[in-house]
Design an enzyme around this catalytic site. Structure first.
Site, PDB file in Angstrom:
ATOM      1  N   HIS A  24     -10.840  -1.238  11.856  1.00 27.69           N
ATOM      2  CA  HIS A  24     -10.614  -1.660  10.476  1.00 27.69           C
ATOM      3  C   HIS A  24      -9.119  -1.776  10.175  1.00 27.69           C
ATOM      4  O   HIS A  24      -8.284  -1.332  10.952  1.00 27.69           O
ATOM      5  CB  HIS A  24     -11.270  -0.676   9.487  1.00 27.69           C
ATOM      6  CG  HIS A  24     -10.643   0.686   9.472  1.00 27.69           C
ATOM      7  ND1 HIS A  24     -11.003   1.690  10.350  1.00 27.69           N
ATOM      8  CD2 HIS A  24      -9.656   1.218   8.683  1.00 27.69           C
ATOM      9  CE1 HIS A  24     -10.288   2.769  10.096  1.00 27.69           C
ATOM     10  NE2 HIS A  24      -9.461   2.518   9.102  1.00 27.69           N
TER      11      HIS A  24
ATOM     12  N   GLU B 202     -10.541  -1.270   4.629  1.00 31.19           N
ATOM     13  CA  GLU B 202     -10.471  -0.028   3.855  1.00 31.19           C
ATOM     14  C   GLU B 202      -9.447  -0.227   2.747  1.00 31.19           C
ATOM     15  O   GLU B 202      -8.372  -0.783   2.975  1.00 31.19           O
ATOM     16  CB  GLU B 202     -10.038   1.126   4.766  1.00 31.19           C
ATOM     17  CG  GLU B 202      -9.906   2.457   4.060  1.00 31.19           C
ATOM     18  CD  GLU B 202      -9.456   3.577   4.991  1.00 31.19           C
ATOM     19  OE1 GLU B 202      -9.178   4.670   4.477  1.00 31.19           O
ATOM     20  OE2 GLU B 202      -9.369   3.368   6.230  1.00 31.19           O
TER      21      GLU B 202
ATOM     22  N   HIS C 132      -2.546   1.230   7.421  1.00 35.05           N
ATOM     23  CA  HIS C 132      -2.837   1.527   8.823  1.00 35.05           C
ATOM     24  C   HIS C 132      -3.877   0.580   9.393  1.00 35.05           C
ATOM     25  O   HIS C 132      -4.588  -0.096   8.673  1.00 35.05           O
ATOM     26  CB  HIS C 132      -3.278   2.987   9.021  1.00 35.05           C
ATOM     27  CG  HIS C 132      -4.591   3.341   8.394  1.00 35.05           C
ATOM     28  ND1 HIS C 132      -4.691   3.895   7.143  1.00 35.05           N
ATOM     29  CD2 HIS C 132      -5.862   3.232   8.860  1.00 35.05           C
ATOM     30  CE1 HIS C 132      -5.966   4.117   6.855  1.00 35.05           C
ATOM     31  NE2 HIS C 132      -6.698   3.718   7.879  1.00 35.05           N
TER      32      HIS C 132
END
Length: 144
Positions: free
Chosen positions: A87, A136, A8
């Site tokens: 992010h 991440e 994502h």
């Protein structure tokens, strides 16, 4: 260590409700999950699905809104009042192997490994070590 797919892209927003309307009405998103609070991370979260090839899951958009002034993204929104890309998240098969590998590469890890919005272990890498992008790393079971 093998990096998996892009899971994502995190988009910080001052209003999840307004962002949901944007992705639904302007971008044509048809699969928008219900928003939920994630107090442990100080954010409200909503996932927007994008379609992948041949019926597979595409990359998700993770809308994140701060839950108060103590939220780690409160400062981001203060500097970027309209919101923006926060992010990128990549999948890995084993979070401990990935963490050790990145540490061995001299990459700075921001905080402890913890449970993320998908309910799986995550950690973040400092943007200065990742071509300017807060990154991440998320463990996934059985490929998803």
């Amino acid at each position: 260590m093998k990096l998996g797919r892009l899971n994502h892209i995190g988009i910080a927003t001052p209003s999840i409700a307004a962002s949901i309307a944007y992705y639904r009405d302007v971008m044509g998103a048809t699969k928008i999950h219900d928003p939920f609070d994630l107090p442990a991370q100080g954010v409200k979260v909503c996932f927007v699905d994008t379609p992948g090839e041949n019926g597979t899951a595409g990359t998700q958009i993770e809308l994140i809104e701060p839950l108060g002034a103590d939220s780690p993204i409160h400062g981001f929104i203060a500097k970027n009042p309209a919101g923006g890309q926060h992010h990128m998240c990549y999948e890995v098969a084993d979070i401990h192997t990935a963490r050790g590998w990145f540490e061995g590469q001299g990459k700075r890890i921001l905080g402890p490994t913890r449970i993320g919005a998908h309910g799986t272990p995550i950690f973040f890498l400092h943007p200065k070590d990742m071509n300017g992008v807060l990154t991440e790393i998320m463990e996934v079971a059985d490929g998803h």
